[in-house]
Design a protein around this motif. Structure first.
Motif: not given
Length: 366
Positions: A252-269
């Motif tokens: 029941g938490v799918r609407a509050d979970v974002l699977f953003a994929g691999y990001v090669n810029d950790p600072a943005a995360c």
């Protein structure tokens, strides 16, 4: 005095050891050394991090699953020996475990006198089903015999390889470096996160594989979400992606979970996060904890062997909870959101891992 130095990783996929070696190759090249980054397959996000000052040697061998297969491995071994004869390096650094074995054998075949620094990034308890990984452990005595010194990314990993028979006199602990700061950029996931509404943002980063135990994190987030607003962003890709998305839906938490994929810029995360959580069952070091702290983001981690406890100073710089305990993780997340570690304390601790300091230790081995 400038040295000819080779850094070898099997590929440039999105692993922590691969990122560390690209960063250290860049750092030693910036100090005037003649540095070659040598890989059997240069495809992957870490390739973009390489400095133009670092030479790249790519064998272009096709990856099959998580490895190369028997025939390609033999081909790569022989090609590696020829490369070492050609470059005649003063020193060779390698990682992870199977690459250490390959380099030990290739240096022997090449009759090279290069100083050899195999690097160990994972706790011995890290499970692996691959034949190559098991062989690397079984034959680690060959690596120990050829090694000048072995680099372990935490004291716990050092104890592991000593228990496995590696001579204590050859083991040196050098933590992983903090990546240099990058200029901020815009990414599609940022708009998706904003569209999810309000509430503090909890972030995690790592391959979607069993050892990272994202399932426990999702269970903990569901417990937390039952009593307060919050959003969870999962950075990373891997074979468990569909299973984790399905669990988020079921709980029941799918609407509050974002699977953003691999990001090669950790600072943005980290810039988007109010809290960073690591839920691993085993973690040789835990680069992401240091990166989050450097960005001033408070952290909660499982007490996975071995890096998190060492990085967090037995809990002084962030919360530690038992591995696999969703209730304890949810409680620690809530408490850290309410009473976060100060930014000054976080950044002061992260400074211990600045790339210049780690580069000094790598260069000292030469």
């Amino acid at each position: 005095m400038a040295k000819r130095v080779i850094f070898h990783v099997a590929s440039l996929r999105g692993g922590g050891a691969e990122r560390v070696f690209v960063l250290m190759a860049n750092e030693l090249a910036s100090r005037g050394h003649d540095v070659t980054l040598f890989t059997w397959n240069a495809e992957g996000p870490n390739a973009a991090l390489r400095s133009p000052a670092v030479h790249l040697v790519d064998f272009g061998l096709p990856i099959r699953g998580e490895g190369y297969g028997k025939s390609a491995t033999l081909k790569g071994l022989l090609q590696s020996a020829r490369l070492f004869r050609s470059i005649d390096p003063h020193a060779v650094y390698s990682a992870p475990e199977f690459a250490n074995l390959v380099v030990a054998l290739a240096l022997s075949l090449a009759r090279s006198r290069a100083r050899f620094f195999p690097s160990f990034h994972a706790a011995a308890s890290l499970p692996s089903g691959s034949l190559g990984a098991r062989m690397a452990i079984w034959l680690s005595s060959l690596v120990a015999a050829r090694a000048t010194e072995a680099i372990t990314v935490s004291a716990g990993v050092g104890r592991d390889i000593i228990a496995r028979g590696f001579p204590k006199s050859k083991v040196v602990v050098i933590n992983n470096p903090l990546p240099p700061a990058a200029a901020p950029q815009a990414y599609p996931w940022q708009a998706e996160l904003a569209a999810m509404g309000d509430g503090p943002v909890i972030a995690t980063a790592g391959r979607l594989v069993p050892v990272k135990d994202h399932l426990t994190l999702l269970r903990a987030f569901a417990l937390l979400r039952a009593s307060r607003r919050a959003r969870l962003v999962v950075f990373g890709e891997g074979p468990l992606a569909a299973e984790l998305r399905a669990y988020a839906e079921e709980s029941g938490v799918r609407a509050d979970v974002l699977f953003a994929g691999y990001v090669n810029d950790p600072a943005a995360c980290y810039a988007a996060a109010d809290l960073f959580v690591l839920s691993s069952t085993s973690e040789g070091f835990g680069n992401v904890l240091v990166e989050a702290m450097a960005a001033g983001v408070p952290v909660v981690s499982t007490d996975a062997p071995h890096g998190p406890r060492e990085i967090l100073g037995d809990g002084r710089f962030g919360a530690l909870v038992p591995v696999g305990d969703a209730a304890a993780l949810a409680k620690a997340m809530a408490e850290m959101l309410d009473h976060p570690t100060s930014v000054a304390i976080l950044k002061s601790r992260a400074a211990d891992f600045e790339i210049e300091r780690i580069g000094d230790q790598y260069e000292a081995l030469l």
